[in-house]
Structure formats: C-alpha cells, structure tokens
Design an enzyme around this catalytic site. Structure first.
Site, mmCIF file in Angstrom:
data_model
loop_
_atom_site.group_PDB
_atom_site.id
_atom_site.type_symbol
_atom_site.label_atom_id
_atom_site.label_comp_id
_atom_site.label_asym_id
_atom_site.label_seq_id
_atom_site.Cartn_x
_atom_site.Cartn_y
_atom_site.Cartn_z
ATOM 1 N N SER A 133 -12.904 3.047 -12.851
ATOM 2 C CA SER A 133 -11.871 2.217 -13.483
ATOM 3 C C SER A 133 -12.274 1.843 -14.898
ATOM 4 C CB SER A 133 -11.686 0.925 -12.668
ATOM 5 O OG SER A 133 -10.942 -0.018 -13.417
ATOM 6 N N TYR A 156 -5.926 2.325 -18.451
ATOM 7 C CA TYR A 156 -4.628 1.692 -18.685
ATOM 8 C C TYR A 156 -4.304 1.903 -20.158
ATOM 9 C CZ TYR A 156 -4.750 -0.684 -14.191
ATOM 10 O OH TYR A 156 -4.752 -0.949 -12.852
ATOM 11 N N THR A 182 -3.091 5.266 -15.414
ATOM 12 C CA THR A 182 -2.340 4.527 -14.387
ATOM 13 C C THR A 182 -1.036 4.029 -14.994
ATOM 14 O OG1 THR A 182 -4.364 3.927 -13.256
ATOM 15 C CG2 THR A 182 -2.440 2.556 -12.805
ATOM 16 N N LYS A 259 -1.340 8.630 -12.525
ATOM 17 C CA LYS A 259 -1.465 7.897 -11.252
ATOM 18 C C LYS A 259 -0.360 6.847 -11.143
ATOM 19 C CE LYS A 259 -4.762 4.877 -8.753
ATOM 20 N NZ LYS A 259 -4.411 3.477 -8.949
ATOM 21 N N HIS A 283 -0.532 1.722 -5.806
ATOM 22 C CA HIS A 283 -1.579 0.803 -6.245
ATOM 23 C C HIS A 283 -2.057 -0.061 -5.063
ATOM 24 C CE1 HIS A 283 -3.043 -0.553 -10.385
ATOM 25 N NE2 HIS A 283 -3.715 -1.358 -9.578
ATOM 26 N N GLY A 317 -3.685 3.044 1.854
ATOM 27 C CA GLY A 317 -3.714 2.795 3.293
ATOM 28 C C GLY A 317 -4.564 3.748 4.110
HETATM 29 C C1 LIG Z 1 -9.723 -4.614 -5.840
HETATM 30 C C2 LIG Z 1 -8.890 -3.483 -6.368
HETATM 31 C C3 LIG Z 1 -8.955 -3.174 -7.719
HETATM 32 C C4 LIG Z 1 -8.198 -2.114 -8.236
HETATM 33 N N1 LIG Z 1 -8.350 -1.775 -9.529
HETATM 34 C C5 LIG Z 1 -7.668 -0.718 -10.031
HETATM 35 C C6 LIG Z 1 -7.873 -0.295 -11.364
HETATM 36 O O1 LIG Z 1 -8.684 -0.839 -12.095
HETATM 37 N N2 LIG Z 1 -7.148 0.761 -11.793
HETATM 38 C C7 LIG Z 1 -6.246 1.434 -10.990
HETATM 39 O O2 LIG Z 1 -5.603 2.385 -11.432
HETATM 40 N N3 LIG Z 1 -6.051 1.055 -9.713
HETATM 41 C C8 LIG Z 1 -6.748 0.015 -9.209
HETATM 42 N N4 LIG Z 1 -6.587 -0.335 -7.906
HETATM 43 C C9 LIG Z 1 -5.714 0.484 -7.029
HETATM 44 C C10 LIG Z 1 -6.505 1.659 -6.406
HETATM 45 O O3 LIG Z 1 -6.844 2.624 -7.356
HETATM 46 C C11 LIG Z 1 -5.711 2.368 -5.311
HETATM 47 O O4 LIG Z 1 -4.471 2.774 -5.834
HETATM 48 C C12 LIG Z 1 -5.475 1.527 -4.055
HETATM 49 O O5 LIG Z 1 -6.559 0.647 -3.806
HETATM 50 C C13 LIG Z 1 -5.307 2.473 -2.850
HETATM 51 O O6 LIG Z 1 -5.019 1.772 -1.694
HETATM 52 P P1 LIG Z 1 -6.097 1.367 -0.555
HETATM 53 O O7 LIG Z 1 -6.864 0.207 -1.101
HETATM 54 O O8 LIG Z 1 -5.228 1.004 0.577
HETATM 55 O O9 LIG Z 1 -6.969 2.572 -0.293
HETATM 56 C C14 LIG Z 1 -7.334 -1.383 -7.373
HETATM 57 C C15 LIG Z 1 -7.268 -1.714 -6.009
HETATM 58 C C16 LIG Z 1 -8.037 -2.734 -5.508
HETATM 59 C C17 LIG Z 1 -7.976 -3.035 -4.039
HETATM 60 C C1 LIG Z 2 -8.209 -5.756 -13.403
HETATM 61 C C2 LIG Z 2 -6.995 -5.267 -12.694
HETATM 62 C C3 LIG Z 2 -5.929 -4.883 -13.667
HETATM 63 C C4 LIG Z 2 -7.382 -4.103 -11.812
HETATM 64 C C5 LIG Z 2 -6.285 -3.596 -10.956
HETATM 65 O O1 LIG Z 2 -5.640 -2.621 -11.248
HETATM 66 C C6 LIG Z 2 -6.017 -4.227 -9.694
HETATM 67 O O2 LIG Z 2 -6.585 -5.292 -9.415
HETATM 68 O O3 LIG Z 2 -5.192 -3.690 -8.932
#
Ligand SMILES: Cc1cc2nc3c(=O)[nH]c(=O)nc-3n(C[C@H](O)[C@H](O)[C@H](O)COP(=O)(O)O)c2cc1C
Ligand SMILES: CC(C)CC(=O)C(=O)O
Length: 402
Positions: A133, A156, A182, A259, A283, A317
C-alpha cells in the site's frame, strides 16, 4: 445450584475408546485462517481491531462479501489423476507458487513492529505476490530490500502530482514490478466504527512514503470523523477521471493495474485506457456500502474483458482455499487476501503471514484434488454452481467472523 455451562459432562466415551494422550502444545498449529483471526483479536487494541475489521455504513457490503461464497457449491469430477496438483501460475511476467496473494492494506506497523517488512518476508516464504500500500508504514526501499518475492505498489491518486510522480519513480528503482491504482476511494467510506472510536494513527507510526506535512492530519482525530477520513480527504484527489490515466501511463514503463472495478462498463473502459490487469474489488466493504459482493461482480467483469486477454484479479471475503477456488473458477487469475494477512501479521509476524497464505494454498490444492482439477486452467466455471446459500458457515453474523 446448576453447573457452569462449560463444566465437563458425564464421561460418555465408549469403553474401548483409546485415550488421545495429552492435549497438543500451546498454541496448537493453526488449522484454518479463522484461527489467526482469534489470535490477532487477543493481541490487538480494540480500536485497531475495529479499523481492520470494519466496513462502511451499515456494513451490508462487508457481510455480502462473505455471504456470496455461501451460495457457491463445488462440482467435483472423479477418476481424474490428481496425484500432483499444481497451484503455480504466472501473472504479468512473474512466476508465482500460488495464485493467492496479499492485497494492499495500510499501516502494517499497527499490527506488528516490523510492519510491511514482515509481510514481505511472509509473502516471499509462501511464493506469493505482495501488493504494497502507498500508506505503508515502512519505506518502499526497506520493504524491497528484504522481499524475496514479487512486489507491486498500490497508489491512490494524490492531489500533489509531484509526490505521485516521485513514488512511481521510486517504485521502479526499487524493483516493484507493477503499479496498482485504486479507483474506488475518491472519498473514504463512512466507517462508523472508526468515527465512533475517534480513530487516529498513533504517533510513531506513519505513512513514511508520503510527505510528512501531508501526513500530519492522520494523527489527529476530529469530532465525529476519524483522522483517516480527514487525512484522505486532504491527500487524495477526487476529481480524477479516465482521461488522467494517460498522465500516469506516461510516467512509467511498469504495467498498470486498476483496482476497484465492479461493472462491465468500467472494465471495458479500463481496457480501452490501457489497463494491464483489473482487480475486481469493493475494498473489502469499506467504501460504497450497498455495492455488490465482489464475488457477484466477478463473472460480469471477466465476461466483459476476457476476450481482450486482460487478467482479472479478485479480492473481498476470501477466508479459505475453497473460497479462492470459487473465485478462480469464476474467472479470477489470482485472489488477494486483505484482513486475513493482517490477522497473520498480528498473530505471528512474518511466520503468521506465511501461515495464512500457506493454509489458503494448501486448501486450494486440496480442493483442486477433490474436484478433479489438478491445474489452475482446469479450475473453470464447470467447477462451480451458484444458487441459494449452501449452509450457513460462510454467512457469518455481523460483527463476528467477518
Ligand atoms: C485495514 C485495511 C486497510 C486497507 N488499506 C488499503 C489501501 O491502503 N489501499 C487499497 O487499495 N486498499 C486497501 N484496503 C482494501 C484491500 O486492499 C482489499 O480490497 C480488501 O481488504 C479485501 O477484502 P478482505 O479484507 O475481505 O480480504 C484495506 C483493507 C483493510 C482491511
Ligand atoms: C489509509 C486508508 C486510506 C487505507 C484504506 O484504503 C483503507 O483503510 O481501506
């Protein structure tokens, strides 16, 4: 007085039952990804736990992501030689031991002191792809120096394009093999858990790849809004359109992955604008509440771009190798894990990350064997049927196993 509910009941063992011996050493090996969730929960501060687990709005899309897997049943074929099942694959030129990889997630030092370096070591040990990320809490270069497997960098679209341009250059110089933009977060989702908790990133942890001044707001929570909501509003440019992608393409030779695509219309636009791959993702239910379950959007996107040869990745999921199998059968070329990797990281650092990815891969290979599909190209739509919820296990109740 009635006995406590967990008091041992009468001994109902048959007389010839062989004693099993002492219980296994503590902690027992994790048998399911779910075991890492329990371990992580015990270790994490409640606000960090909510940040990881939470979704947007009523968390309807978050729940839908899991429930969609409960509607998939597998169609096994028999008398197929499954003596060797091969989970190996190739993605944008990289050979991978497994199609299960690490989704980009922010601030890994919230989960483990080594942060993203531990994640990279765990992913490398499992032969898996790691999408780092842009909100990583270790530098791109530190992560790349320790990584033993392929890395992609997620971005981003920042308001300050010179910072974005600098990140793109650094990624190429440090050996990252693709950029993942993203698209589903022009504003941060309305995450009520974080707002209620006044969640802010603790001082001492920050998105070190971004400008320090840009980061200051991530540490201050605001009445009724999490610091992240304020911070992303300051950092991310919500005015970007398809036309802007040419600017990013012009800055790097690296493949560009988009994404957050959930519709055939956007998938077609993505290919027209030169995407080298697409990630079907909502997401993790953290952005648009009411968006479809990722799994429900997958076939639509695959059908729209399959003929163009654009690889489609999937996240949302996935909690087992069986879930990964279902997504692969519906046309995904690879499957990314978000929260489960964070559970592994919190539970046991690099070993926990490798453990989660290893379990998913073992379960995938096992499912391939029992469905008579010994290689990934044979994991196609004939391997699944979709209908009413098949059992209740995947439709975990709100606030529990999500
Ligand atoms: C704590 C957390 C932080 C995330 N941070 C980002 C991020 O920085 N950039 C991004 O594109 N997606 C982010 N996501 C989304 C994940 O890339 C992903 O799409 C999502 O977690 C998939 O679902 P799952 O948690 O059910 O496997 C984040 C998700 C979580 C849970
Ligand atoms: C710092 C956040 C923008 C990271 C993210 O994409 C998320 O928490 O789902």
């Amino acid at each position: 007085m009635s006995a406590p509910v967990d008091a041992p009941g009468p001994d109902v063992r048959a007389p010839d039952t062989v004693p099993l011996g002492p219980p296994p050493a503590d902690p027992p090996p994790a048998l399911r990804i779910e075991d890492y969730r329990h371990r992580a929960r015990r270790r994490l501060d409640a606000r960090v736990w909510d940040f990881v687990q939470g979704g947007a709005g009523s968390e309807r899309t978050l729940r839908a992501n899991r429930r969609a897997f409960a509607r998939v049943t597998l169609r096994p074929r028999v008398l197929v030689d499954v003596a060797a099942c091969d989970t190996g694959t190739e993605l944008l030129g990289a050979r991978l031991a497994t199609p299960v990889g690490v989704a980009p997630t922010a601030y890994h030092r919230l989960l483990h002191p080594d942060g993203e370096v531990a994640t990279a070591l765990g992913a490398g040990a499992a032969g898996a792809l790691y999408v780092v990320s842009v909100f990583a809490s270790r530098t791109l270069e530190e992560i790349a120096a320790e990584a033993t497997g392929p890395l992609w960098l997620q971005l981003y679209w920042l308001r300050r394009r010179e910072i974005l341009a600098g990140l793109v250059e650094r990624a190429a110089a440090a050996g990252y093999r693709a950029l993942v933009l993203t698209l589903d977060a022009p504003q941060l989702g309305r995450r009520h858990r974080d707002a209620r908790n006044g969640f802010a990133i603790p001082s001492g942890i920050s998105a070190v790849n971004l400008d320090a001044a840009l980061m200051a707001s991530a540490h201050r929570s605001d009445a009724g809004r999490s610091a992240l909501a304020v911070h992303t509003a300051e950092a991310v440019d919500p005015s970007v359109t398809w036309a802007d992608l040419a600017w990013l393409r012009g800055r790097s030779e690296l493949p560009l992955v988009l994404k957050g695509v959930l519709t055939a219309e956007d998938a077609v636009l993505a290919v027209e604008h030169g995407a080298d791959a697409i990630v079907v993702s909502n997401h993790g239910g953290r952005q648009l509440d009411g968006a479809p379950a990722s799994l429900d959007a997958l076939a639509e996107v695959v059908d729209a771009v399959g003929a163009a040869g654009c690889p489609v990745l999937f996240d949302g999921g996935v909690r087992s190798g069986t879930d990964a199998f279902a997504a692969l059968a519906l046309g995904a070329r690879a499957v990314l894990l978000g929260r489960p990797v964070l559970w592994g990281l919190a539970a046991d650092g690099a070993a926990g990350v490798a453990g989660v990815l290893g379990l998913a891969t073992e379960e995938l290979a096992h499912t391939m064997a029992l469905t008579g599909r010994p290689a990934l190209p044979a994991v196609d739509r004939s391997a699944v049927a979709r209908g009413a919820a098949a059992g209740t296990a995947a439709g975990t109740a709100p606030g529990t196993g999500l």
